[in-house]
Design a protein around this motif. Sequence first.
Motif, PDB file in Angstrom:
ATOM      1  N   LYS A   7     147.370  30.056  73.009  1.00 37.89           N
ATOM      2  CA  LYS A   7     149.000  30.681  72.991  1.00 37.89           C
ATOM      3  C   LYS A   7     149.129  30.908  71.459  1.00 37.89           C
ATOM      4  CE  LYS A   7     153.595  29.333  74.506  1.00 37.89           C
ATOM      5  NZ  LYS A   7     153.930  30.673  74.665  1.00 37.89           N
ATOM      6  N   SER A  35     151.456  30.557  68.465  1.00 33.26           N
ATOM      7  CA  SER A  35     152.682  29.700  67.907  1.00 33.26           C
ATOM      8  C   SER A  35     153.201  30.743  67.025  1.00 33.26           C
ATOM      9  CB  SER A  35     152.211  28.623  67.327  1.00 33.26           C
ATOM     10  OG  SER A  35     153.372  27.759  66.846  1.00 33.26           O
ATOM     11  N   PRO A  36     154.793  30.341  66.734  1.00 34.06           N
ATOM     12  CA  PRO A  36     155.344  31.265  66.002  1.00 34.06           C
ATOM     13  C   PRO A  36     155.050  31.199  64.574  1.00 34.06           C
ATOM     14  CG  PRO A  36     156.825  29.875  67.204  1.00 34.06           C
ATOM     15  CD  PRO A  36     155.434  29.471  67.650  1.00 34.06           C
ATOM     16  N   ASP A  81     146.858  29.774  66.458  1.00 34.05           N
ATOM     17  CA  ASP A  81     146.517  29.899  67.766  1.00 34.05           C
ATOM     18  C   ASP A  81     146.481  28.502  68.519  1.00 34.05           C
ATOM     19  OD1 ASP A  81     146.620  32.352  69.364  1.00 34.05           O
ATOM     20  OD2 ASP A  81     144.333  32.077  69.686  1.00 34.05           O
ATOM     21  N   GLN A  82     146.890  27.854  69.486  1.00 37.23           N
ATOM     22  CA  GLN A  82     146.535  26.742  69.981  1.00 37.23           C
ATOM     23  C   GLN A  82     145.849  26.826  71.283  1.00 37.23           C
ATOM     24  OE1 GLN A  82     147.514  23.537  68.820  1.00 37.23           O
ATOM     25  NE2 GLN A  82     146.527  22.739  70.717  1.00 37.23           N
ATOM     26  N   VAL A 137     144.697  25.652  74.716  1.00 37.06           N
ATOM     27  CA  VAL A 137     145.358  24.768  75.679  1.00 37.06           C
ATOM     28  C   VAL A 137     144.391  24.269  76.588  1.00 37.06           C
ATOM     29  CG1 VAL A 137     147.081  24.932  77.533  1.00 37.06           C
ATOM     30  CG2 VAL A 137     147.598  25.988  75.502  1.00 37.06           C
ATOM     31  N   ARG A 188     148.132  30.850  87.424  1.00 34.01           N
ATOM     32  CA  ARG A 188     149.447  30.465  87.300  1.00 34.01           C
ATOM     33  C   ARG A 188     150.439  31.656  87.368  1.00 34.01           C
ATOM     34  NH1 ARG A 188     153.748  29.565  84.839  1.00 34.01           N
ATOM     35  NH2 ARG A 188     153.160  31.403  83.372  1.00 34.01           N
ATOM     36  N   ILE A 196     150.598  33.781  90.587  1.00 30.51           N
ATOM     37  CA  ILE A 196     151.403  33.272  91.595  1.00 30.51           C
ATOM     38  C   ILE A 196     152.953  33.292  91.245  1.00 30.51           C
ATOM     39  CG2 ILE A 196     152.203  30.910  92.616  1.00 30.51           C
ATOM     40  CD1 ILE A 196     148.785  30.193  92.324  1.00 30.51           C
ATOM     41  N   VAL A 197     153.274  33.098  90.285  1.00 31.11           N
ATOM     42  CA  VAL A 197     154.801  33.240  89.796  1.00 31.11           C
ATOM     43  C   VAL A 197     155.145  34.529  89.371  1.00 31.11           C
ATOM     44  CG1 VAL A 197     155.243  30.834  89.351  1.00 31.11           C
ATOM     45  CG2 VAL A 197     154.390  32.351  87.486  1.00 31.11           C
ATOM     46  N   GLU A 198     154.270  35.421  89.494  1.00 29.08           N
ATOM     47  CA  GLU A 198     154.431  36.957  89.220  1.00 29.08           C
ATOM     48  C   GLU A 198     155.095  37.110  87.938  1.00 29.08           C
ATOM     49  OE1 GLU A 198     155.394  39.351  92.618  1.00 29.08           O
ATOM     50  OE2 GLU A 198     155.695  37.434  93.850  1.00 29.08           O
ATOM     51  N   GLU A 199     154.660  36.365  86.940  1.00 26.77           N
ATOM     52  CA  GLU A 199     155.089  36.562  85.601  1.00 26.77           C
ATOM     53  C   GLU A 199     154.102  37.235  84.761  1.00 26.77           C
ATOM     54  OE1 GLU A 199     156.005  32.648  84.203  1.00 26.77           O
ATOM     55  OE2 GLU A 199     157.967  32.602  85.521  1.00 26.77           O
ATOM     56  N   ASN A 213     151.279  33.702  80.122  1.00 31.05           N
ATOM     57  CA  ASN A 213     151.833  33.125  78.924  1.00 31.05           C
ATOM     58  C   ASN A 213     150.613  32.662  77.938  1.00 31.05           C
ATOM     59  OD1 ASN A 213     150.741  31.353  80.941  1.00 31.05           O
ATOM     60  ND2 ASN A 213     151.945  29.601  79.997  1.00 31.05           N
ATOM     61  N   LEU A 214     149.323  32.914  78.569  1.00 28.08           N
ATOM     62  CA  LEU A 214     148.209  32.486  77.561  1.00 28.08           C
ATOM     63  C   LEU A 214     147.317  33.707  77.462  1.00 28.08           C
ATOM     64  CD1 LEU A 214     147.293  29.107  79.509  1.00 28.08           C
ATOM     65  CD2 LEU A 214     148.768  29.355  77.353  1.00 28.08           C
ATOM     66  N   LEU A 247     148.370  19.953  85.759  1.00 27.85           N
ATOM     67  CA  LEU A 247     149.554  19.674  85.170  1.00 27.85           C
ATOM     68  C   LEU A 247     149.250  18.201  84.649  1.00 27.85           C
ATOM     69  CD1 LEU A 247     152.373  20.156  84.721  1.00 27.85           C
ATOM     70  CD2 LEU A 247     153.064  19.423  87.099  1.00 27.85           C
ATOM     71  N   ALA A 300     147.761  18.379  81.603  1.00 27.82           N
ATOM     72  CA  ALA A 300     148.536  18.777  80.378  1.00 27.82           C
ATOM     73  C   ALA A 300     149.483  17.842  79.882  1.00 27.82           C
ATOM     74  CB  ALA A 300     149.601  19.972  80.952  1.00 27.82           C
ATOM     75  N   LEU A 356     153.853  23.947  84.720  1.00 29.92           N
ATOM     76  CA  LEU A 356     152.735  23.788  84.008  1.00 29.92           C
ATOM     77  C   LEU A 356     153.177  24.947  82.699  1.00 29.92           C
ATOM     78  CD1 LEU A 356     149.762  23.285  83.976  1.00 29.92           C
ATOM     79  CD2 LEU A 356     149.069  24.810  85.385  1.00 29.92           C
ATOM     80  N   ILE A 404     153.122  21.630  74.512  1.00 30.00           N
ATOM     81  CA  ILE A 404     151.797  21.512  73.840  1.00 30.00           C
ATOM     82  C   ILE A 404     151.561  22.065  72.565  1.00 30.00           C
ATOM     83  CG2 ILE A 404     149.191  21.693  73.896  1.00 30.00           C
ATOM     84  CD1 ILE A 404     149.333  21.390  76.831  1.00 30.00           C
ATOM     85  N   VAL A 405     152.021  23.381  72.483  1.00 31.04           N
ATOM     86  CA  VAL A 405     151.881  24.444  71.562  1.00 31.04           C
ATOM     87  C   VAL A 405     153.005  23.892  70.560  1.00 31.04           C
ATOM     88  CG1 VAL A 405     152.390  26.405  70.285  1.00 31.04           C
ATOM     89  CG2 VAL A 405     151.004  26.349  72.598  1.00 31.04           C
ATOM     90  N   GLN A 448     151.902  22.434  66.609  1.00 26.73           N
ATOM     91  CA  GLN A 448     151.835  23.461  65.564  1.00 26.73           C
ATOM     92  C   GLN A 448     153.051  23.347  64.857  1.00 26.73           C
ATOM     93  OE1 GLN A 448     149.534  25.195  64.794  1.00 26.73           O
ATOM     94  NE2 GLN A 448     148.280  25.421  66.582  1.00 26.73           N
TER      95      GLN A 448
END
Lengths: 211, 211
Positions: A46, A48-49, A53-54, A56, A68, A71-74, A77-78, A118, A121, B118, B125-126, B130
């Motif tokens: 991911k 970072s601002p 790059d982090q 994960v 992920r 399933i959540v239909e987004e 994020n990575l 989780l 994490a 998650l 984490i990020v 960071q």
Amino acid sequence: MSKEELKKVSDTKTTKLFKKGETIFEENEKLNGVFCVRNGVSKLSKLSPNGKDQIVKLASKGAVLGQRSVIVEEISNLSAVALNDMEACFIPKNAIVNTLNANPNFAVEVLRHMAHDLKEADDVIVNMSQKTVKQRVAEAFIYLKNNFGEDKNGYLALTLSREDIANVVGTASESVIRIISEFKKKGLIKTFGKKVAIVDPQSLNNLAEAI
Amino acid sequence: MSKEELKKVSDTKTTKLFKKGETIFEENEKLNGVFCVRNGVSKLSKLSPNGKDQIVKLASKGAVLGQRSVIVEEISNLSAVALNDMEACFIPKNAIVNTLNANPNFAVEVLRHMAHDLKEADDVIVNMSQKTVKQRVAEAFIYLKNNFGEDKNGYLALTLSREDIANVVGTASESVIRIISEFKKKGLIKTFGKKVAIVDPQSLNNLAEAI
DNA sequence: TAGAAAACATGACAACCGTCAGGTTTTAAA
DNA sequence: TTTAAAACCTGACGGTTGTCATGTTTTCTA
């Protein structure tokens, strides 16, 4: 994701190939399915601002990428990038959704898997916030050994660039390089090119866990 | 966890009360059910090998504590402590398991919820790896405002001790104290006793997000 | 195979941050 | 209300770590 359940679905699918360094999907990309890793390793990271790059998670054989978000239909994020040549099969979203609805056990299987992620994490959060960079580098090597094993000569089977190690650990590549040479001086590890071998697992572990 | 689904179960249960500072459950404790928060706020934390507590999540009304551990049938990886007086209802493990099996939608609901957690964990984490301590403190105040709101005088509704803020942010309480007094000098926040009010949200946000 | 680009390595330096040590104020309990 | 304990605050100081600069080695590609 359940190996059994998913196998039924994935076996019907053809395998996609990704070369080392190739992007499987990017952050903020709309995914219309998941990727099931058959071979090779992918880094999930991911941005970072601050532009760094982090990493994960490292995903290898058996892991499912993008579940992920599907399933959540987004949007994702990575981002997922191949660390070496990879084989992965693509399973379209509706196949996942259908199986989720049709097979009640499948949802619970996926749930268990995500619960595990989780917990991991949570552990990473604690490590990142409470340990020094040196401890985290030590831990990264132990992690690599435990999860990807060693080659016949005792070197870590998964070879990461210093930059990638830095992105796993959340530091600058210079710091990683310095710590690696310190570990070498202390006889904790040895290196051959980019390859790293753990020489003194006990001391390395003490360093990672100790106060 | 789905509010609808869970409501059916939880409505039949009596409410337990926890006083400020009281422990709901501890790390490594075997949980035989989950706690559904009706009122008040709980901190979920994990002890680091260095003896410091890392707060991983703040849970308020509607949140479910312990679901991860109950689902994977593991001992708890976190401890839960009440930050103020709390009301929570206890739902025994078998009620959860039964509902999971009986109602296929329920599993998917829980799955969605855990997928959300998650993603949040990935973000943490990020941030942890960071961002500087100063940025993380700024972000913590923004988070508290967004998630718990402000009282009639504009102070953050959830008041944390400096120590707890330090444990959220992953730093020493002295550092938090110093940063708070710096933020005050710069006119970003103001304080009244332990209470904190955000005065300049824009600048605080810039500080948290900027390079 | 030569040249360019990327990765690796090391030094110098300053900022950040944790720790210790000593205070003051607030809170809680007797 | 008095007293003890906890929380808050500040200063000093040193180790850690990020950044910049520069050089070397490795890897990639034309």
